[in-house]
Design a protein around this motif. Structure first.
Motif, PDB file in Angstrom:
ATOM      1  N   ASP A  73       0.897  -1.157   0.000  1.00  0.00           N
ATOM      2  CA  ASP A  73       0.000   0.000   0.000  1.00  0.00           C
ATOM      3  C   ASP A  73       0.935   1.207   0.000  1.00  0.00           C
ATOM      4  O   ASP A  73       1.495   1.556   1.045  1.00  0.00           O
ATOM      5  N   TYR A  74       1.124   1.779  -1.182  1.00  0.00           N
ATOM      6  CA  TYR A  74       2.144   2.818  -1.337  1.00  0.00           C
ATOM      7  C   TYR A  74       1.866   4.020  -0.452  1.00  0.00           C
ATOM      8  O   TYR A  74       2.779   4.569   0.150  1.00  0.00           O
ATOM      9  N   GLU A  75       0.615   4.415  -0.359  1.00  0.00           N
ATOM     10  CA  GLU A  75       0.279   5.608   0.428  1.00  0.00           C
ATOM     11  C   GLU A  75       0.514   5.384   1.914  1.00  0.00           C
ATOM     12  O   GLU A  75       0.932   6.286   2.633  1.00  0.00           O
ATOM     13  N   LYS A  76       0.241   4.164   2.369  1.00  0.00           N
ATOM     14  CA  LYS A  76       0.432   3.852   3.791  1.00  0.00           C
ATOM     15  C   LYS A  76       1.835   3.360   4.090  1.00  0.00           C
ATOM     16  O   LYS A  76       2.146   3.059   5.250  1.00  0.00           O
ATOM     17  N   ARG A  77       2.671   3.244   3.021  1.00  0.00           N
ATOM     18  CA  ARG A  77       4.046   2.767   3.191  1.00  0.00           C
ATOM     19  C   ARG A  77       4.058   1.421   3.944  1.00  0.00           C
ATOM     20  O   ARG A  77       4.854   1.222   4.861  1.00  0.00           O
ATOM     21  N   THR A  78       3.171   0.574   3.542  1.00  0.00           N
ATOM     22  CA  THR A  78       3.002  -0.716   4.210  1.00  0.00           C
ATOM     23  C   THR A  78       3.177  -1.863   3.225  1.00  0.00           C
ATOM     24  O   THR A  78       2.659  -1.810   2.115  1.00  0.00           O
ATOM     25  N   LEU A  79       3.919  -2.858   3.650  1.00  0.00           N
ATOM     26  CA  LEU A  79       4.078  -4.108   2.914  1.00  0.00           C
ATOM     27  C   LEU A  79       3.197  -5.178   3.533  1.00  0.00           C
ATOM     28  O   LEU A  79       3.005  -5.183   4.759  1.00  0.00           O
ATOM     29  N   TYR A  80       2.734  -6.081   2.715  1.00  0.00           N
ATOM     30  CA  TYR A  80       1.951  -7.204   3.210  1.00  0.00           C
ATOM     31  C   TYR A  80       2.530  -8.502   2.653  1.00  0.00           C
ATOM     32  O   TYR A  80       3.095  -8.533   1.569  1.00  0.00           O
ATOM     33  N   LEU A  81       2.353  -9.556   3.416  1.00  0.00           N
ATOM     34  CA  LEU A  81       2.662 -10.895   2.931  1.00  0.00           C
ATOM     35  C   LEU A  81       1.461 -11.770   3.260  1.00  0.00           C
ATOM     36  O   LEU A  81       1.223 -12.093   4.419  1.00  0.00           O
ATOM     37  N   GLN A  82       0.708 -12.107   2.238  1.00  0.00           N
ATOM     38  CA  GLN A  82      -0.424 -13.011   2.394  1.00  0.00           C
ATOM     39  C   GLN A  82       0.074 -14.425   2.195  1.00  0.00           C
ATOM     40  O   GLN A  82       0.592 -14.759   1.130  1.00  0.00           O
ATOM     41  N   MET A  83      -0.068 -15.235   3.224  1.00  0.00           N
ATOM     42  CA  MET A  83       0.417 -16.611   3.182  1.00  0.00           C
ATOM     43  C   MET A  83      -0.774 -17.560   3.214  1.00  0.00           C
ATOM     44  O   MET A  83      -1.615 -17.463   4.114  1.00  0.00           O
ATOM     45  N   SER A  84      -0.836 -18.445   2.245  1.00  0.00           N
ATOM     46  CA  SER A  84      -1.940 -19.398   2.154  1.00  0.00           C
ATOM     47  C   SER A  84      -1.394 -20.811   2.135  1.00  0.00           C
ATOM     48  O   SER A  84      -0.217 -21.037   1.833  1.00  0.00           O
TER      49      SER A  84
END
Length: 122
Positions: A73-84
């Motif tokens: 999320d570029y605006e929130k400067r947040t990375l995510y890792l969705q693990m399934s």
């Protein structure tokens, strides 16, 4: 000062899903490689999923392709890792990293978060 703060680690069972998040602050560049690494007990830290911030290009380790998705999320400067479809071998401390680069056949980084534990049990 560059700071990375991970969240979302948990203890789950095989086959479950989990999402990690990482807020990056203090890093001045708007385009750079960032991503997720993990370190299991007795093993070296390894790159799991990388993303080029701002453009979205991604790269994954073979062990997680098709199961893990890295996003930003570029605006929130947040990375995510969705693990399934988590497996017991995914058990590790997961680290968020910024300013990643490739060297010697693997990814490395200049900036690290404190890590978050993911435990997968059968």
């Amino acid at each position: 000062q560059v700071q990375l703060a991970e969240s979302g680690g948990d203890s789950v069972q095989t086959g479950w899903s989990l999402r990690l998040a990482c807020v990056v602050s203090g890093y001045r560049l708007s385009r750079y490689w960032a991503g997720w690494f993990r370190q299991a007990p007795g093993k070296e830290r390894e790159g799991v999923a990388m993303i080029y911030i701002g453009l979205g290009e991604t790269d994954y380790a073979d062990a997680v392709k098709g199961r893990f998705t890295v996003s930003q999320d570029y605006e929130k400067r947040t990375l995510y890792l969705q693990m399934s479809r988590l497996k017991t071998e995914d058990t590790a401390v997961y680290y968020c990293a910024a300013a990643c680069y490739e060297s010697g056949g693997g990814y490395h980084s200049d900036y690290w978060g404190q890590g978050t534990q993911v435990t997968v049990s059968s």
